[in-house]
Scaffold this motif. Structure first.
Motif, mmCIF file in Angstrom:
data_model
loop_
_atom_site.group_PDB
_atom_site.id
_atom_site.type_symbol
_atom_site.label_atom_id
_atom_site.label_comp_id
_atom_site.label_asym_id
_atom_site.label_seq_id
_atom_site.Cartn_x
_atom_site.Cartn_y
_atom_site.Cartn_z
ATOM 1 N N LEU A 1 -4.265 -11.610 -4.348
ATOM 2 C CA LEU A 1 -5.321 -12.118 -3.467
ATOM 3 C C LEU A 1 -6.139 -13.202 -4.157
ATOM 4 O O LEU A 1 -6.499 -14.215 -3.539
ATOM 5 C CB LEU A 1 -6.230 -10.969 -3.027
ATOM 6 C CG LEU A 1 -5.644 -9.976 -2.023
ATOM 7 C CD1 LEU A 1 -6.600 -8.816 -1.813
ATOM 8 C CD2 LEU A 1 -5.349 -10.665 -0.699
ATOM 9 N N VAL A 2 -6.435 -13.000 -5.445
ATOM 10 C CA VAL A 2 -7.210 -13.996 -6.185
ATOM 11 C C VAL A 2 -6.453 -15.325 -6.248
ATOM 12 O O VAL A 2 -7.017 -16.400 -6.005
ATOM 13 C CB VAL A 2 -7.523 -13.478 -7.599
ATOM 14 C CG1 VAL A 2 -8.118 -14.588 -8.458
ATOM 15 C CG2 VAL A 2 -8.487 -12.291 -7.533
ATOM 16 N N VAL A 3 -5.155 -15.272 -6.542
ATOM 17 C CA VAL A 3 -4.346 -16.488 -6.613
ATOM 18 C C VAL A 3 -4.245 -17.148 -5.244
ATOM 19 O O VAL A 3 -4.354 -18.379 -5.117
ATOM 20 C CB VAL A 3 -2.941 -16.155 -7.169
ATOM 21 C CG1 VAL A 3 -2.014 -17.367 -7.052
ATOM 22 C CG2 VAL A 3 -3.037 -15.718 -8.619
ATOM 23 N N LEU A 4 -4.054 -16.342 -4.217
ATOM 24 C CA LEU A 4 -3.909 -16.883 -2.870
ATOM 25 C C LEU A 4 -5.173 -17.591 -2.408
ATOM 26 O O LEU A 4 -5.121 -18.736 -1.931
ATOM 27 C CB LEU A 4 -3.556 -15.746 -1.907
ATOM 28 C CG LEU A 4 -3.284 -16.135 -0.450
ATOM 29 C CD1 LEU A 4 -2.082 -17.070 -0.370
ATOM 30 C CD2 LEU A 4 -3.044 -14.896 0.396
ATOM 31 N N GLY B 1 0.810 -1.207 0.000
ATOM 32 C CA GLY B 1 0.000 0.000 0.000
ATOM 33 C C GLY B 1 0.848 1.264 0.000
ATOM 34 O O GLY B 1 0.547 2.233 -0.707
ATOM 35 N N LEU B 2 1.927 1.260 0.787
ATOM 36 C CA LEU B 2 2.828 2.407 0.803
ATOM 37 C C LEU B 2 3.559 2.562 -0.519
ATOM 38 O O LEU B 2 3.754 3.687 -1.005
ATOM 39 C CB LEU B 2 3.841 2.255 1.939
ATOM 40 C CG LEU B 2 3.393 2.638 3.344
ATOM 41 C CD1 LEU B 2 4.553 2.522 4.321
ATOM 42 C CD2 LEU B 2 2.835 4.046 3.380
ATOM 43 N N TYR B 3 3.985 1.457 -1.106
ATOM 44 C CA TYR B 3 4.702 1.535 -2.383
ATOM 45 C C TYR B 3 3.779 2.042 -3.493
ATOM 46 O O TYR B 3 4.202 2.822 -4.353
ATOM 47 C CB TYR B 3 5.269 0.165 -2.745
ATOM 48 C CG TYR B 3 6.187 0.201 -3.942
ATOM 49 C CD1 TYR B 3 7.272 1.072 -3.987
ATOM 50 C CD2 TYR B 3 5.966 -0.632 -5.033
ATOM 51 C CE1 TYR B 3 8.106 1.115 -5.097
ATOM 52 C CE2 TYR B 3 6.795 -0.596 -6.131
ATOM 53 C CZ TYR B 3 7.866 0.277 -6.157
ATOM 54 O OH TYR B 3 8.685 0.327 -7.254
ATOM 55 N N LEU B 4 2.527 1.605 -3.468
ATOM 56 C CA LEU B 4 1.549 2.117 -4.429
ATOM 57 C C LEU B 4 1.398 3.633 -4.273
ATOM 58 O O LEU B 4 1.394 4.377 -5.259
ATOM 59 C CB LEU B 4 0.213 1.412 -4.212
ATOM 60 C CG LEU B 4 -0.941 1.701 -5.169
ATOM 61 C CD1 LEU B 4 -1.903 0.513 -5.150
ATOM 62 C CD2 LEU B 4 -1.720 2.960 -4.810
ATOM 63 N N ARG C 1 2.080 3.107 -13.128
ATOM 64 C CA ARG C 1 2.751 2.128 -12.278
ATOM 65 C C ARG C 1 1.935 1.853 -11.020
ATOM 66 O O ARG C 1 1.833 0.694 -10.584
ATOM 67 C CB ARG C 1 4.137 2.642 -11.898
ATOM 68 C CG ARG C 1 5.089 2.832 -13.070
ATOM 69 C CD ARG C 1 6.418 3.386 -12.599
ATOM 70 N NE ARG C 1 7.279 3.735 -13.719
ATOM 71 C CZ ARG C 1 8.465 4.321 -13.592
ATOM 72 N NH1 ARG C 1 8.924 4.602 -12.383
ATOM 73 N NH2 ARG C 1 9.180 4.622 -14.660
ATOM 74 N N ALA C 2 1.364 2.890 -10.437
ATOM 75 C CA ALA C 2 0.539 2.697 -9.244
ATOM 76 C C ALA C 2 -0.666 1.826 -9.549
ATOM 77 O O ALA C 2 -1.037 0.948 -8.756
ATOM 78 C CB ALA C 2 0.096 4.057 -8.696
ATOM 79 N N ALA C 3 -1.290 2.032 -10.709
ATOM 80 C CA ALA C 3 -2.436 1.212 -11.096
ATOM 81 C C ALA C 3 -2.024 -0.242 -11.298
ATOM 82 O O ALA C 3 -2.768 -1.172 -10.939
ATOM 83 C CB ALA C 3 -3.071 1.770 -12.359
ATOM 84 N N ALA C 4 -0.840 -0.463 -11.851
ATOM 85 C CA ALA C 4 -0.352 -1.830 -12.039
ATOM 86 C C ALA C 4 -0.111 -2.507 -10.692
ATOM 87 O O ALA C 4 -0.402 -3.702 -10.525
ATOM 88 C CB ALA C 4 0.927 -1.815 -12.868
ATOM 89 N N ILE C 5 0.407 -1.768 -9.724
ATOM 90 C CA ILE C 5 0.610 -2.331 -8.391
ATOM 91 C C ILE C 5 -0.729 -2.691 -7.758
ATOM 92 O O ILE C 5 -0.869 -3.739 -7.112
ATOM 93 C CB ILE C 5 1.383 -1.329 -7.504
ATOM 94 C CG1 ILE C 5 2.779 -1.094 -8.076
ATOM 95 C CG2 ILE C 5 1.484 -1.840 -6.073
ATOM 96 C CD1 ILE C 5 3.531 0.044 -7.405
ATOM 97 N N ALA C 6 -1.732 -1.831 -7.946
ATOM 98 C CA ALA C 6 -3.058 -2.111 -7.390
ATOM 99 C C ALA C 6 -3.632 -3.397 -7.975
ATOM 100 O O ALA C 6 -4.184 -4.233 -7.243
ATOM 101 C CB ALA C 6 -3.989 -0.931 -7.660
ATOM 102 N N TRP C 7 -3.509 -3.570 -9.276
ATOM 103 C CA TRP C 7 -4.017 -4.783 -9.899
ATOM 104 C C TRP C 7 -3.175 -6.001 -9.529
ATOM 105 O O TRP C 7 -3.698 -7.111 -9.421
ATOM 106 C CB TRP C 7 -4.084 -4.614 -11.415
ATOM 107 C CG TRP C 7 -5.447 -4.181 -11.848
ATOM 108 C CD1 TRP C 7 -5.931 -2.918 -11.895
ATOM 109 C CD2 TRP C 7 -6.515 -5.036 -12.268
ATOM 110 N NE1 TRP C 7 -7.240 -2.910 -12.312
ATOM 111 C CE2 TRP C 7 -7.624 -4.199 -12.557
ATOM 112 C CE3 TRP C 7 -6.640 -6.402 -12.425
ATOM 113 C CZ2 TRP C 7 -8.837 -4.714 -12.989
ATOM 114 C CZ3 TRP C 7 -7.863 -6.914 -12.862
ATOM 115 C CH2 TRP C 7 -8.940 -6.067 -13.136
ATOM 116 N N ALA C 8 -1.882 -5.800 -9.316
ATOM 117 C CA ALA C 8 -1.039 -6.908 -8.859
ATOM 118 C C ALA C 8 -1.473 -7.370 -7.473
ATOM 119 O O ALA C 8 -1.478 -8.576 -7.182
ATOM 120 C CB ALA C 8 0.424 -6.476 -8.847
ATOM 121 N N MET C 9 -1.854 -6.430 -6.605
ATOM 122 C CA MET C 9 -2.359 -6.797 -5.286
ATOM 123 C C MET C 9 -3.656 -7.583 -5.405
ATOM 124 O O MET C 9 -3.866 -8.577 -4.687
ATOM 125 C CB MET C 9 -2.570 -5.529 -4.459
ATOM 126 C CG MET C 9 -1.285 -4.785 -4.126
ATOM 127 S SD MET C 9 -1.573 -3.102 -3.503
ATOM 128 C CE MET C 9 -2.472 -3.431 -1.992
#
Length: 304
Positions: free
Chosen positions: A286-289, A259-262, A274-282
């Motif tokens: 969660l979906v994979v986990l 969250g801080l890195y985003l 880049r921030a949007a890509a980090i959000a979607w990576a998060m």
């Protein structure tokens, strides 16, 4: 006229439910689905915060860049470490608190309100208080360690000490909330099961293991799910724990979460793509986990 009225009255029950739920879906689409899709579209572009309308198509560049970004992997590791340090003790303590509150004692309502008070406390207020408690020179925690004969700990700059300090804030805020969820679930367990277990000679501990825990399974799964999502999105506590560090999460980024890195990429470095890509990576993480956890659960049930 009577026939028309009869047709109108018979048609209302079919449309009434949809009309009643329509406001929810409209709001959910406007404030839930649309931002999600807009963030996904932004993640495929090179967009700067200073010129959000002048994005250039980048494809998967923002995502592939994350694979070689050491700060992203550092934030991911910090998020996982703080999540484990906060979630496991938090849920165990919540079980213990709920078990105590479930006992028949005086002032149960008062103690339930006290347990929920940290959840109602502002994140900013709680974090600032904990930052004072974990101060290196005049913090109460180091003072107590000194009374025990231990040396002072640099809680804000130590790699694992900082993670533990941030996790302690999360534990303090959310233990009571989870305890009340467990307490409500305990109320649904039939008392006859405890009476039957007691007649069979089961101790209080065996009753807790073989009656209470199985009855709390849905509540346990819910709290684990919510805790994992909250740990992945952890932002306020690490941001305010050391006001001088800002979004970097310490001098060595020792407690910078995803969250801080985003936030740092989008609102400090002004890289919205880049921030949007980090959000979607998060989100994908969660979906994979949860997908893996669900698959493992099905395999375990099939093996029984």
């Amino acid at each position: 006229m009577r026939a028309a009225r009869r047709r109108a009255t018979t048609a209302r029950p079919g449309w009434a439910p949809y009309l009643l739920v329509a406001p929810f879906f409209l709001l959910f689409g406007a404030f839930g689905i649309f931002p999600l899709l807009a963030t996904g579209w932004t993640s495929l572009h090179r967009v700067e915060l200073t010129a959000p309308a002048e994005g250039r198509w980048a494809g998967a560049h923002n995502y592939t860049r994350l694979l070689g970004d050491e700060y992203f992997w550092n934030a991911l590791g910090n998020t996982a470490a703080i999540g484990l340090l906060a979630t496991v003790p938090q849920l165990i303590l919540a079980l213990g608190v709920a078990h105590l509150l479930d006992a028949r004692m005086r002032g149960r309502v008062f103690f339930r309100v006290v347990a929920l008070a940290p959840y109602a406390t502002s994140v900013a207020a709680a974090t600032l208080v904990f930052a004072l408690l974990f101060g290196r020179d005049q913090g109460m925690v180091n003072w107590l360690l000194g009374l025990a004969g231990a040396g002072p700990v640099d809680w804000q700059n130590g790699p694992w000490a900082a993670k533990f300090a941030v996790a302690s804030i999360v534990i303090w805020r959310w233990t009571g909330y989870n305890a009340l969820i467990y307490l409500a679930a305990m109320g649904t367990i039939p008392r006859e099961l405890y009476e039957a277990a007691a007649l069979d000679g089961a101790s209080r501990w065996r009753q807790f293991v073989h009656v209470t825990l199985p009855g709390l399974r849905p509540a346990l799964l819910f709290t684990v799910l919510v805790s994992v999502i909250g740990a992945t999105q952890l932002f306020g506590e690490p941001l305010l724990f050391n006001s001088g560090a800002g979004a970097s999460g310490g001098a060595d980024r020792q407690y910078q979460t995803l969250g801080l890195y985003l936030y740092e990429q989008g609102w400090v470095n002004l890289h919205l793509g880049r921030a949007a890509a980090i959000a979607w990576a998060m989100l994908l993480l969660l979906v994979v986990l949860f997908g893996a956890a669900r698959w493992a659960g099905r395999r375990r049930e099939a093996a029984r």
